[in-house]
Write a protein that holds these residues in place. Sequence first.
Motif, short mmCIF file in Angstrom:
data_model
loop_
_atom_site.label_atom_id
_atom_site.label_comp_id
_atom_site.label_asym_id
_atom_site.label_seq_id
_atom_site.Cartn_x
_atom_site.Cartn_y
_atom_site.Cartn_z
N ARG A 53 0.84 -1.21 0.00
CA ARG A 53 0.00 0.00 0.00
C ARG A 53 0.87 1.26 0.00
NH1 ARG A 53 -3.10 -2.88 4.04
NH2 ARG A 53 -2.33 -1.41 5.60
N TYR A 54 1.97 1.20 0.73
CA TYR A 54 2.90 2.33 0.77
C TYR A 54 3.50 2.59 -0.61
CZ TYR A 54 7.30 4.80 1.49
OH TYR A 54 8.34 5.67 1.39
N THR A 55 4.01 1.55 -1.25
CA THR A 55 4.64 1.74 -2.57
C THR A 55 3.62 2.19 -3.61
OG1 THR A 55 4.47 -0.64 -3.05
CG2 THR A 55 6.56 0.15 -2.13
N ASP A 56 2.38 1.70 -3.51
CA ASP A 56 1.34 2.16 -4.42
C ASP A 56 1.09 3.66 -4.26
OD1 ASP A 56 1.02 -0.39 -5.43
OD2 ASP A 56 -0.83 -0.81 -4.31
N ALA A 57 1.04 4.13 -3.00
CA ALA A 57 0.83 5.55 -2.73
C ALA A 57 2.00 6.38 -3.24
CB ALA A 57 0.61 5.78 -1.24
N VAL A 58 3.22 5.89 -3.05
CA VAL A 58 4.40 6.61 -3.53
C VAL A 58 4.38 6.70 -5.05
CG1 VAL A 58 6.92 6.48 -3.76
CG2 VAL A 58 5.86 6.11 -1.53
N ARG A 59 4.02 5.61 -5.73
CA ARG A 59 3.95 5.64 -7.20
C ARG A 59 2.89 6.62 -7.68
NH1 ARG A 59 4.52 -0.16 -6.59
NH2 ARG A 59 6.68 -0.68 -7.02
N GLU A 60 1.75 6.65 -6.99
CA GLU A 60 0.69 7.59 -7.37
C GLU A 60 1.18 9.03 -7.19
OE1 GLU A 60 -3.94 8.69 -6.25
OE2 GLU A 60 -3.06 6.82 -5.50
N TYR A 61 1.86 9.29 -6.09
CA TYR A 61 2.41 10.62 -5.83
C TYR A 61 3.44 11.00 -6.90
CZ TYR A 61 4.97 14.38 -3.53
OH TYR A 61 5.58 15.57 -3.25
N GLN A 62 4.30 10.07 -7.25
CA GLN A 62 5.31 10.33 -8.27
C GLN A 62 4.66 10.63 -9.62
OE1 GLN A 62 7.58 6.70 -7.80
NE2 GLN A 62 9.27 7.81 -6.83
N THR A 63 3.61 9.90 -9.94
CA THR A 63 2.90 10.13 -11.20
C THR A 63 2.31 11.53 -11.23
OG1 THR A 63 2.41 7.78 -11.44
CG2 THR A 63 1.02 9.30 -12.68
N MET A 64 1.70 11.94 -10.11
CA MET A 64 1.14 13.29 -10.03
C MET A 64 2.24 14.34 -10.16
SD MET A 64 -1.69 13.30 -7.06
CE MET A 64 -2.33 11.74 -6.52
N ALA A 65 3.35 14.12 -9.48
CA ALA A 65 4.46 15.08 -9.53
C ALA A 65 5.02 15.18 -10.94
CB ALA A 65 5.56 14.67 -8.54
N GLU A 66 5.15 14.04 -11.63
CA GLU A 66 5.65 14.06 -13.01
C GLU A 66 4.69 14.79 -13.93
OE1 GLU A 66 6.33 9.97 -13.94
OE2 GLU A 66 8.17 9.86 -12.78
N CYS A 67 3.40 14.60 -13.70
CA CYS A 67 2.39 15.29 -14.51
C CYS A 67 2.48 16.80 -14.31
CB CYS A 67 1.00 14.79 -14.15
SG CYS A 67 -0.33 15.56 -15.11
N LEU A 68 2.59 17.23 -13.06
CA LEU A 68 2.72 18.66 -12.79
C LEU A 68 4.00 19.22 -13.37
CD1 LEU A 68 1.41 18.76 -9.11
CD2 LEU A 68 0.30 19.73 -11.13
#
Length: 87
Positions: A53-68
């Motif tokens: 669950r932690y790694t999934d949340a980190v990946r989601e955060y990274q995806t958002m950061a890359e998009c921004l």
Amino acid sequence: MRILEEFWYGNIEPIEYDTNACKEYKEVLRLIIRNEEKLLATMTDEQKELFSRYTDAVREYQTMAECLLFQNSFKLGARMMLEVMEE
């Protein structure tokens, strides 16, 4: 302008990076994988679930950061092009 045309028609995906050529990227990715495998080998099933669950949340955060980052970079590039065209 050819690259913008390719982007416009969907022939370029902004999330597809040519990381194969980057030695540093490969090395860090290898290190991440190796350490994750070692860590998972020492965990209980409950810990593995929490880690997942932690790694999934980190990946989601990274995806958002890359998009921004992409959006802001694109806006900056567009502003720079406008300034160049105005001169």
